[in-house]
Design a protein around this motif. Sequence first.
Motif, PDB file in Angstrom:
ATOM      1  N   ASN A 163       0.843  -1.191   0.000  1.00 38.02           N
ATOM      2  CA  ASN A 163       0.000   0.000   0.000  1.00 38.02           C
ATOM      3  C   ASN A 163       0.879   1.242   0.000  1.00 38.02           C
ATOM      4  O   ASN A 163       2.038   1.189   0.425  1.00 38.02           O
ATOM      5  N   SER A 164       0.341   2.333  -0.486  1.00 41.02           N
ATOM      6  CA  SER A 164       1.062   3.620  -0.471  1.00 41.02           C
ATOM      7  C   SER A 164       0.251   4.650   0.295  1.00 41.02           C
ATOM      8  O   SER A 164      -0.982   4.657   0.225  1.00 41.02           O
ATOM      9  N   GLY A 165       0.947   5.520   1.013  1.00 40.46           N
ATOM     10  CA  GLY A 165       0.255   6.563   1.746  1.00 40.46           C
ATOM     11  C   GLY A 165       1.184   7.316   2.681  1.00 40.46           C
ATOM     12  O   GLY A 165       2.380   7.015   2.773  1.00 40.46           O
ATOM     13  N   GLU A 166       0.618   8.260   3.349  1.00 40.97           N
ATOM     14  CA  GLU A 166       1.391   9.081   4.284  1.00 40.97           C
ATOM     15  C   GLU A 166       1.537   8.361   5.621  1.00 40.97           C
ATOM     16  O   GLU A 166       0.557   7.865   6.175  1.00 40.97           O
ATOM     17  N   VAL A 167       2.777   8.304   6.113  1.00 35.08           N
ATOM     18  CA  VAL A 167       3.045   7.645   7.389  1.00 35.08           C
ATOM     19  C   VAL A 167       3.864   8.577   8.281  1.00 35.08           C
ATOM     20  O   VAL A 167       4.512   9.506   7.808  1.00 35.08           O
ATOM     21  N   THR A 168       3.817   8.269   9.543  1.00 34.32           N
ATOM     22  CA  THR A 168       4.622   9.000  10.515  1.00 34.32           C
ATOM     23  C   THR A 168       5.801   8.138  10.926  1.00 34.32           C
ATOM     24  O   THR A 168       5.624   6.985  11.315  1.00 34.32           O
ATOM     25  N   LEU A 169       7.004   8.695  10.813  1.00 33.78           N
ATOM     26  CA  LEU A 169       8.225   7.982  11.200  1.00 33.78           C
ATOM     27  C   LEU A 169       8.643   8.441  12.587  1.00 33.78           C
ATOM     28  O   LEU A 169       8.800   9.643  12.840  1.00 33.78           O
ATOM     29  N   SER A 170       8.794   7.475  13.489  1.00 32.22           N
ATOM     30  CA  SER A 170       9.186   7.811  14.861  1.00 32.22           C
ATOM     31  C   SER A 170       9.848   6.600  15.508  1.00 32.22           C
ATOM     32  O   SER A 170       9.311   5.484  15.431  1.00 32.22           O
ATOM     33  N   ASP A 171      11.000   6.834  16.141  1.00 33.11           N
ATOM     34  CA  ASP A 171      11.715   5.771  16.862  1.00 33.11           C
ATOM     35  C   ASP A 171      11.929   4.531  15.992  1.00 33.11           C
ATOM     36  O   ASP A 171      11.644   3.395  16.399  1.00 33.11           O
ATOM     37  N   ASN A 172      12.376   4.764  14.766  1.00 34.71           N
ATOM     38  CA  ASN A 172      12.663   3.669  13.836  1.00 34.71           C
ATOM     39  C   ASN A 172      11.452   2.787  13.532  1.00 34.71           C
ATOM     40  O   ASN A 172      11.583   1.596  13.256  1.00 34.71           O
ATOM     41  N   ASP A 173      10.272   3.394  13.605  1.00 34.76           N
ATOM     42  CA  ASP A 173       9.032   2.673  13.311  1.00 34.76           C
ATOM     43  C   ASP A 173       8.139   3.591  12.471  1.00 34.76           C
ATOM     44  O   ASP A 173       8.416   4.784  12.329  1.00 34.76           O
ATOM     45  N   ILE A 174       7.074   3.052  11.904  1.00 37.88           N
ATOM     46  CA  ILE A 174       6.135   3.851  11.125  1.00 37.88           C
ATOM     47  C   ILE A 174       4.718   3.616  11.634  1.00 37.88           C
ATOM     48  O   ILE A 174       4.368   2.525  12.092  1.00 37.88           O
ATOM     49  N   TYR A 175       3.900   4.669  11.531  1.00 43.29           N
ATOM     50  CA  TYR A 175       2.531   4.614  12.030  1.00 43.29           C
ATOM     51  C   TYR A 175       1.611   5.302  11.022  1.00 43.29           C
ATOM     52  O   TYR A 175       2.055   6.083  10.189  1.00 43.29           O
ATOM     53  N   GLY A 176       0.318   5.001  11.135  1.00 42.07           N
ATOM     54  CA  GLY A 176      -0.664   5.684  10.306  1.00 42.07           C
ATOM     55  C   GLY A 176      -1.637   4.737   9.637  1.00 42.07           C
ATOM     56  O   GLY A 176      -1.474   3.510   9.650  1.00 42.07           O
ATOM     57  N   ASP A 177      -2.676   5.342   9.027  1.00 43.04           N
ATOM     58  CA  ASP A 177      -3.712   4.546   8.361  1.00 43.04           C
ATOM     59  C   ASP A 177      -3.146   3.701   7.228  1.00 43.04           C
ATOM     60  O   ASP A 177      -3.626   2.593   6.971  1.00 43.04           O
ATOM     61  N   ALA A 178      -2.143   4.228   6.537  1.00 41.22           N
ATOM     62  CA  ALA A 178      -1.567   3.482   5.415  1.00 41.22           C
ATOM     63  C   ALA A 178      -0.985   2.151   5.867  1.00 41.22           C
ATOM     64  O   ALA A 178      -1.072   1.139   5.162  1.00 41.22           O
ATOM     65  N   VAL A 179      -0.401   2.146   7.067  1.00 40.14           N
ATOM     66  CA  VAL A 179       0.164   0.913   7.621  1.00 40.14           C
ATOM     67  C   VAL A 179      -0.958  -0.056   7.985  1.00 40.14           C
ATOM     68  O   VAL A 179      -0.892  -1.267   7.707  1.00 40.14           O
ATOM     69  N   ASN A 180      -2.018   0.469   8.601  1.00 36.20           N
ATOM     70  CA  ASN A 180      -3.148  -0.380   9.009  1.00 36.20           C
ATOM     71  C   ASN A 180      -3.830  -1.018   7.794  1.00 36.20           C
ATOM     72  O   ASN A 180      -4.203  -2.197   7.822  1.00 36.20           O
ATOM     73  N   ILE A 181      -3.974  -0.238   6.729  1.00 39.34           N
ATOM     74  CA  ILE A 181      -4.608  -0.768   5.514  1.00 39.34           C
ATOM     75  C   ILE A 181      -3.741  -1.871   4.905  1.00 39.34           C
ATOM     76  O   ILE A 181      -4.248  -2.889   4.426  1.00 39.34           O
ATOM     77  N   THR A 182      -2.433  -1.680   4.940  1.00 38.20           N
ATOM     78  CA  THR A 182      -1.534  -2.716   4.427  1.00 38.20           C
ATOM     79  C   THR A 182      -1.744  -4.036   5.172  1.00 38.20           C
ATOM     80  O   THR A 182      -1.793  -5.111   4.566  1.00 38.20           O
ATOM     81  N   ALA A 183      -1.884  -3.943   6.481  1.00 40.75           N
ATOM     82  CA  ALA A 183      -2.118  -5.152   7.284  1.00 40.75           C
ATOM     83  C   ALA A 183      -3.450  -5.802   6.922  1.00 40.75           C
ATOM     84  O   ALA A 183      -3.554  -7.039   6.871  1.00 40.75           O
ATOM     85  N   ARG A 184      -4.459  -4.988   6.648  1.00 42.40           N
ATOM     86  CA  ARG A 184      -5.776  -5.532   6.280  1.00 42.40           C
ATOM     87  C   ARG A 184      -5.696  -6.240   4.925  1.00 42.40           C
ATOM     88  O   ARG A 184      -6.306  -7.292   4.729  1.00 42.40           O
ATOM     89  N   ILE A 185      -4.958  -5.659   3.993  1.00 42.09           N
ATOM     90  CA  ILE A 185      -4.795  -6.298   2.679  1.00 42.09           C
ATOM     91  C   ILE A 185      -4.100  -7.645   2.846  1.00 42.09           C
ATOM     92  O   ILE A 185      -4.444  -8.635   2.191  1.00 42.09           O
ATOM     93  N   GLY A 186      -3.129  -7.697   3.730  1.00 40.48           N
ATOM     94  CA  GLY A 186      -2.428  -8.950   3.987  1.00 40.48           C
ATOM     95  C   GLY A 186      -3.356 -10.039   4.477  1.00 40.48           C
ATOM     96  O   GLY A 186      -3.110 -11.231   4.268  1.00 40.48           O
ATOM     97  N   GLY A 187      -4.450  -9.642   5.129  1.00 37.97           N
ATOM     98  CA  GLY A 187      -5.399 -10.623   5.650  1.00 37.97           C
ATOM     99  C   GLY A 187      -6.183 -11.352   4.579  1.00 37.97           C
ATOM    100  O   GLY A 187      -6.708 -12.441   4.831  1.00 37.97           O
TER     101      GLY A 187
END
Length: 401
Positions: A99-123
């Motif tokens: 998936n592509s989208g805007e994410v927040t980078l913090s403490d060597n990790d990423i957060y945001g809706d784009a990450v959550n949607i990627t996980a849902r697609i994986g399901g």
Amino acid sequence: MQTKHLTIMLTDIKGFTSKTASFSRTQVMELIKKHEELVLPVVQKFKGTLVKTIGDAFLVTFDSPTDAVLCGVEIQNVLKAHNTDRANDDKIEIRIAINSGEVTLSDNDIYGDAVNITARIGGIAEAGQVFFTEAVYLAMNKKEVPSSEIGYRQFKNVPEKIKVYRVLRETPIGRPEQISTAGSTDEVQAADAASGPIAAKAGVRAGFWRRLVSLAVDLCIFTIAMNMLGLQSCGPRAKIETKDSYGSQEMTVKKIDINPSGITINGNNGETIKLSKEEISKTDANGTKPKYRRTETRNFGFGNDESAGKRIPLKMLIWALYCAILIWRFGATPGMMVLKLKAVDAASGAKLPADKAFLRSFFSLVSVGAALLGYAWALWEKEGRTWHDLIAQTRVIKVER
């Protein structure tokens, strides 16, 4: 904290928990190590950044959507080669979601809706497949990887429906420096057919005429079954008894004409019996029974008699049940089995659950009722799907194995 637009890839091993349930700790670590040895070099080749490892899963980011999809394709190719001639416990089969989208980078990790949607697609992805969102499709170079639209999907905790795509086959056409000419549609389909089990899961499109022949076979089988059960031509049945040397006669009545001179009975197969008034009223030697009489009448709601038009819906209902039950239980009707076809879920390529099998079969009546336009729709729909396939979110594939 930093905000950035990235392409996110999530990979995970299919059935990792059940696969490793009987493993020792050493075996589990060996599997994970082999997984890393196979996957991470490919990620590095396509300039991906490993954000973190989540058990058996990798969360990776790319600056280029095209690189992300090509990376997913090559990972599947590497694993396919690794799994050749290996026992099931030694195979590594993974699902890939992008998936592509805007994410927040913090403490060597990423957060945001784009990450959550990627996980849902994986399901919803299956082993050996690369699934990605419309955001990736719109941004990537479509000439480098053939893709196919699956359709919109509604995911938990995601307000809007997401349009999902998949790689049409697991062998990429190639990167720009590797391509001289783009492959034709026939070449892509031929490569699909040759790519074995993974291609079958991805969905080798079933040709329209092959599907049409399978439908004709099913109609023949259905008609024979109805005849054997006595339900095909079950209009009024009349048994005409005689007391002379002509014996008894039984026929399926199509029409009965009553006129001043007597009765004319017309059968479905062209038989005709004419009875005069004298023959109808004539008694036997004891004067107790007419020479001809009607002794039996049956009507099961079908047939070719004058009321057949009112009985067609019930016959169509049985046809829909015939298709639904067989597709639900076996994935195909007898006609589809003969032509090596199978109805599967359009998104995952999995066997159809009961609700989709019945929805598809009953809406096939709509495809028929619209002067077969619902079936003809497959001629120009890019995945060869009929109206009832689109409504039930199914597709028909060729089974090459």
